[in-house]
Scaffold this active site. Sequence first.
Site, PDB file in Angstrom:
ATOM      1  N   ASP A 298     -35.998  -1.588   2.650  1.00 44.23           N
ATOM      2  CA  ASP A 298     -34.878  -2.214   3.359  1.00 44.23           C
ATOM      3  C   ASP A 298     -35.263  -3.657   3.650  1.00 44.23           C
ATOM      4  OD1 ASP A 298     -32.434  -2.490   4.695  1.00 44.23           O
ATOM      5  OD2 ASP A 298     -33.130  -1.561   6.551  1.00 44.23           O
ATOM      6  N   PHE A 472     -29.202  -3.598   6.807  1.00 43.43           N
ATOM      7  CA  PHE A 472     -28.363  -2.571   6.168  1.00 43.43           C
ATOM      8  C   PHE A 472     -28.460  -2.624   4.643  1.00 43.43           C
ATOM      9  CE2 PHE A 472     -26.383  -3.613  10.277  1.00 43.43           C
ATOM     10  CZ  PHE A 472     -26.404  -2.370  10.891  1.00 43.43           C
ATOM     11  N   HIS A 473     -29.698  -2.704   4.142  1.00 45.45           N
ATOM     12  CA  HIS A 473     -29.921  -2.786   2.693  1.00 45.45           C
ATOM     13  C   HIS A 473     -30.894  -1.714   2.195  1.00 45.45           C
ATOM     14  CE1 HIS A 473     -28.958  -7.399   3.018  1.00 45.45           C
ATOM     15  NE2 HIS A 473     -27.877  -6.647   3.104  1.00 45.45           N
ATOM     16  N   PRO A 474     -30.682  -0.431   2.504  1.00 51.18           N
ATOM     17  CA  PRO A 474     -31.624   0.580   2.012  1.00 51.18           C
ATOM     18  C   PRO A 474     -31.496   0.780   0.507  1.00 51.18           C
ATOM     19  CG  PRO A 474     -29.759   1.658   3.063  1.00 51.18           C
ATOM     20  CD  PRO A 474     -29.587   0.172   3.296  1.00 51.18           C
TER      21      PRO A 474
END
Length: 556
Positions: A298, A472-474
């Site tokens: 992330d 919010f970048h998994p």
Amino acid sequence: MQFDYIIIGAGSAGNVLATRLTEDPNTTVLLLEAGGPDYRFDFRTQMPAALAFPLQGKRYNWAYETEPEPFMNNRRMECGRGKGLGGSSLINGMCYIRGNALDLDNWAQEPSLENWSYLDCLPYYRKAETRDVGENDYHGGDGPVSVTTSKPGVNPLFEAMIEAGMQAGYPRTDDLNGYQQEGFGPMDRTVTPHGRRASTARGYLDQAKSRPNLTIRTHAMTDHIIFDGKRAVGVEWLEGDSTIPTRAAANKEVLLCAGAIASPQILQRSGVGNAELLAEFDIPLVHELPGVGENLQDHLEMYLQYECKEPVSLYPALQWWNQPRIGAEWLFGGTGVGASNHFEAGGFIRSREEFAWPNIQYHFLPVAINYNGSNAVKEHGFQCHVGSMRSPSRGHVRIKSRDPHQHPGILFNYMSHEQDWQEFRDAIRITREIMHQPALDQYRGREISPGVECQTDEQLDEFVRNHAETAFHPCGTCKMGYDEMAVVDGEGRVHGLEGLRVVDASIMPQIITGNLNATTIMIGEKIADMIRGKEALPRSTAGYFVANGMPVRAKK
């Protein structure tokens, strides 16, 4: 029910596949989405400036939460993911950033991933895009996703922040998705010419949903994938509040597009993953793949907030008495404050020369507020979102139950490497230097957060532990490759199984330098051609910037 393809997840990649596969009128597709429709009358998802609202509820947000993060004072941290037609493109910040060319060239260094290089992928970025200022070697002109560029004069803080970056010695770039990502410049956004969010539901499904060969089921919670031996032959799901499962058969393939959290969760519930984990829940083993749910990555970020001495910030837009006018201007004209996400300037830099391409990202915002809309500063202010791009920290996603309604265990292991701490200390100190350039003298007041008293390594580290948040970048939990922890091959096909692909951000081997949505859409476009047996688009011949040991910034 029988279909050629069953797609699980109507998100950034799933909607691309549904649209491209049904271009062939003889191909039938079932698209399953656990969330609901993307209601076009709901300003929370359609108005760009309202981007914080979907994160505050659970209608459009899975609202996952991590396990206590051991290096973040054991905080349980947010992990919002989109729920509904559009997936996370329905609730994201609408920043259209593709990453750095060297991210993809780095993927292509892996054996048998050679066709994932930047120049191989660039035609698919272009295919997906319609950019409002026209096409060129880097941008498309007739794709499904509307991309809007920042225009001069929107807010004086944007240009002042870019100028401050240049005064600190960093380059200016006119296109963060063009020849040179490195530097400061205007940011592209997935916003339509009429000021609406350009999700993949709007861009892709709007053109496909009336096709008789596409069936869309919302409120359809996938329970598991059905196998016949090692071949995926269908999907079982629960509709609405029903406890009675519904089934459909896939004559050709099941395409799993549920994202970096739900895709490994569904594989594990279906009997694909770590054998010991599955045995804990008495799930019959279909195929052992130890990498399912591992390699979770992330972007972590923090805000540096400043008082604004001039009344040019968005603070008045937070006052309730101004919001009816803003809403009306947006609703009837598609213009005004409501028509932008207000991430209209940003940048990418190398914090140290040991990095071959940028490792720090900036988003500038002309208001001081948390990403989810909380803790707004009650005065004119502005902030820098800053964070590292390619952390060596790795986490995991693991089921905690066979119940599809129960969230999995999520652990990112944020800040588990010394490199993480060095990058964040550097980021804070560099940001302060940029913020104190002459271009911002007219606007910059006191430092609100972290505050000037926060100076030593120990103080900076404690600020990060207490205040850094997910971007919010998994990604990465079903990684593409051929090593023992890889889950899919270079075409998204799950190793050791037939008739099953994963197509979403979970297949990224390593996280990219920037926001994930544009690249997830590109992955959908590229693998759609592979599924259809079409020849790949011709490799681009566009040039791109490589630092090759250049100083990270000009000397003053």
